[in-house]
Design an enzyme around this catalytic site. Structure first.
Site, PDB file in Angstrom:
ATOM      1  N   LYS A 412       0.815  -1.215   0.000  1.00  0.00           N
ATOM      2  CA  LYS A 412       0.000   0.000   0.000  1.00  0.00           C
ATOM      3  C   LYS A 412       0.850   1.267   0.000  1.00  0.00           C
ATOM      4  O   LYS A 412       0.336   2.374  -0.161  1.00  0.00           O
ATOM      5  CB  LYS A 412      -0.954  -0.012   1.197  1.00  0.00           C
ATOM      6  CG  LYS A 412      -2.013  -1.103   1.100  1.00  0.00           C
ATOM      7  CD  LYS A 412      -2.886  -1.159   2.331  1.00  0.00           C
ATOM      8  CE  LYS A 412      -3.997  -2.198   2.165  1.00  0.00           C
ATOM      9  NZ  LYS A 412      -3.476  -3.567   1.941  1.00  0.00           N
ATOM     10  N   SER A 454      -4.388 -12.427   9.052  1.00  0.00           N
ATOM     11  CA  SER A 454      -3.929 -11.426  10.010  1.00  0.00           C
ATOM     12  C   SER A 454      -5.125 -10.734  10.652  1.00  0.00           C
ATOM     13  O   SER A 454      -6.250 -10.781  10.147  1.00  0.00           O
ATOM     14  CB  SER A 454      -3.040 -10.386   9.318  1.00  0.00           C
ATOM     15  OG  SER A 454      -3.788  -9.648   8.366  1.00  0.00           O
ATOM     16  N   SER A 455      -4.873 -10.081  11.789  1.00  0.00           N
ATOM     17  CA  SER A 455      -5.972  -9.428  12.514  1.00  0.00           C
ATOM     18  C   SER A 455      -6.632  -8.381  11.628  1.00  0.00           C
ATOM     19  O   SER A 455      -5.963  -7.547  11.023  1.00  0.00           O
ATOM     20  CB  SER A 455      -5.433  -8.770  13.789  1.00  0.00           C
ATOM     21  OG  SER A 455      -4.485  -7.774  13.470  1.00  0.00           O
TER      22      SER A 455
END
Length: 647
Positions: A412, A454-455
């Site tokens: 990103k 992932s969280s």
């Protein structure tokens, strides 16, 4: 009918059941002896003195049966091993009969013990197998019919385990090996997939169980793709490694995860690259309780550092990873000092003290605010943590003469459309400038895409939505992302850091991007559900809805890993280096001073302009959505760009 006779017995105590078995065997022994005499003489009129032999044969036979454990075996689980015990007991019984006959001179022909042996073996063993089958048939009545994919050794072991399972009733094997197709294994036909698929509806198959623990992810993906059109749940055995080391049993089936399908078969780590920055050294991991940070810690432990310092601002996350690793170190009897430090990377004094106190040699900087929508709504904190936290840690690392500093970055950061990605690109610029300004600490950055599970990631959210009955929410039909498993990402980060020369931007090979909507469809099908789109004309014709909700603030349709198109290869086939624009240390410090001033005044608009002016490629996709900042006209008592929120 047989079960109707056995049903009252099933509710008796174990002692009562054993007594019934002993009585039953006593009758069988006497009956088989009588039958053997009749078969030998070909009439019923034989010398009654022959029955005297039972005075020694009966107690001797029952004693051997008991010693061999025949009365400890549960009849409904009667096995081939128990049949061996029956054979030994019957052979001993026939030998006692022959010895008694010869010793006492009884009127029993020598051939009778042989006939008796055959009859008693068939009677004792056969009746027990008959009872086992009677129990088995009744247990199958209300079980879910399933197919086993894989007729090899694992599939056969699974069938044996399922024969005593209260949950599944196996009806067929499916196997791609043509030499097995058309055969029958333990009473079940082995079919090709195409033939078996035609029988799914007819047989009511509700699940397919993959008994292929050694298969590759590519092979499993091919199978899942074939099953995708069928509304069946797909479950799999544990991996072969877990079966071998005893962590799992052949009967422990679980839902196949989307991670197993999207994740690639990992390239084996290069040992010297894994060890270079870790073995015998004092290592610090920031964000140690997070998804990537915690996996880094696990793999660092495998490389046996002298000391591992876990730093996290979350008390619970830090407690969890410290507790897990402490147990791991104890179980393996490792000599590794494990140090939990509660701190934010923005706490300059505590960061400096930590590096000096524990003589840190290698830093893996994974601490960051990473969730795009949250950072869009909390821009200042995102910049402070991701940018200035990195600068504080980098300065402290140089002062403390840390040898290696590895920043965990993100795809990103490439042409970002949101503040989170822009903040990570600024963090890269910090490390690049620090690398160029000194030679004490070797700085590098590792950039990769989403990690599976992932969280806050999409897969756990989809799982919860499916378990709740839907709808599954996707922001856009065309949105796609790169995905990698957490263990693979962590291993590549460690290896990339070992190849750093200073200022390197490493890019991990993420494979092909995956459309999120395809992932949602596949996850629904893996749970045996037929998905449908709420906005289609066919809405409501499936089991679970997929709802398109629209892109969130700052969200991109497509992610990239490179700003330029000039990556270079490295010693590892899945690690490349990128050549990106950078700032000098003086240029960086001037930019950071301006950014800090904007942060202190909560001037998000100024922050956006400053980031766009830097070599970040930042191109905001929408209006500012920060929860605190407001473009409203200030009054006399409120600083410009502050929005007062009443609680």
């Amino acid at each position: 009918m047989l079960f109707g006779i056995l049903a009252p017995i099933a509710g008796l105590s174990r002692t009562a059941k054993r007594s019934i078995q002993v009585l039953f065997d006593t009758i069988l022994i006497a009956a088989c002896f009588g039958a053997a005499m009749v078969l030998r003489h070909e009439h019923f009129a034989f010398d009654p003195r022959a029955w005297i032999v039972l005075a020694t044969v009966l107690p001797a036979t029952l004693y051997v049966f008991a010693r061999k454990g025949l009365y400890r075996a549960v009849v409904r689980f009667f096995s081939h091993q128990a049949l061996i015990a029956v054979g030994v007991g019957v052979a001993f019984s026939a030998a006692v009969m022959l010895t008694t006959t010869l010793t006492l001179g009884l009127p029993i022909p020598i051939s009778v013990p042989v006939i008796y042996f055959a009859l008693l073996f068939l009677a004792v063993g056969g009746t027990r197998f008959a009872f086992r089958q009677a129990y088995g048939r009744t247990a199958k009545d209300d079980r879910d019919p399933v197919a086993i994919y894989g007729a090899g050794e694992s599939g056969r072991q699974l069938l044996h385990a399922l024969n005593h399972s209260p949950e599944y009733r196996p009806l067929m094997f499916i196997d791609d090996d043509r030499s097995l197709q058309g055969r029958t294994i333990f009473g079940l036909p082995v079919m090709a997939y195409e033939e078996a698929a035609e029988q799914f509806d007819k047989c009511g198959i509700e699940a397919v169980l993959l008994a292929m623990p050694s298969s590759t992810r590519k092979e499993r993906r091919v199978i899942i793709d074939k099953l995708a059109s069928k509304a069946v749940e797909v479950k799999t055995l544990p991996g072969m490694a877990d079966l071998i080391n005893g962590k799992a049993q052949i009967s422990e089936l679980r839902n196949i995860s989307i991670e197993e399908l999207l994740g690639r078969d990992p390239v084996p780590p290069v040992p010297h690259l894994m060890q270079s920055n870790i073995r015998g050294k004092s290592v610090l991991v920031t964000g140690a309780g997070g998804s990537i940070g915690s996996e880094l810690c696990r793999q660092i432990i495998d490389q046996q550092p002298k000391q591992l310092v876990l730093l996290d601002v979350s008390e619970f996350a830090l407690y969890s990873i410290h507790d897990e690793l402490s147990q791991l170190i104890t179980d393996r009897n490792l000599d590794i000092a494990l140090v939990p430090v509660i701190s934010s990377v923005q706490n300059e004094g505590r960061i400096a003290a930590t590096l000096n106190t524990f003589s840190i040699q290698t830093i893996y900087h994974a601490a960051a605010y990473k969730h795009v929508p949250l950072v869009e709504m909390n821009v200042v904190e995102g910049i402070r943590n991701n940018v200035f936290g990195t600068k504080i840690l980098a300065d402290a690392a140089v002062t403390a003469k840390v040898e290696n500093f590895i920043l965990i970055s993100t795809d990103k950061a490439v042409r970002p459309t949101n503040f989170m990605g822009a903040s990570k690109r600024l963090a890269e610029l910090v490390c690049q400038a620090m690398a160029a300004a000194q030679s004490t600490t070797r700085f590098s950055m590792v950039r990769f895409g989403n990690v599976l599970g992932s969280s806050g990631s999409v897969i756990p959210r989809f799982t919860k939505q499916i378990e709740a009955g839907g709808p599954i929410t996707v922001t856009h039909r065309d949105i796609n992302r790169f995905f990698m498993t957490i263990p693979e990402a962590a291993a590549l980060v460690i290896q990339a850091g070992s190849m750093a020369k200073g200022g390197d931007v490493f890019v991990l090979d993420m494979g092909q991007p995956v459309k999120i909507v395809d992932m949602a469809v596949q996850m629904a099908r893996l749970h045996g559900l037929v998905p449908y789109f709420e906005d289609d004309d066919t809405s409501g014709t499936g089991d679970i809805a997929i709802r398109i909700t629209g892109l969130r603030p700052g969200e991109k349709l497509y992610e990239e890993l490179l700003i330029g198109d000039n990556p270079s290869g490295t010693a590892h086939p899945r690690i490349m280096t990128a050549h990106e624009k950078q700032l000098s240390k003086s240029e960086l410090e001037l930019l950071l001073d301006q950014l800090m001033l904007a942060c202190k005044t909560f001037d998000v608009e100024r922050l956006r302009d400053l980031i766009q002016s830097a070599p970040t490629g930042f191109n905001p996709s929408g209006d500012i959505t920060d929860l605190i900042w407001s473009p409203a006209k200030p009054d006399k008592s409120t600083p410009s760009h502050l929005k007062v929120i009443s609680v």
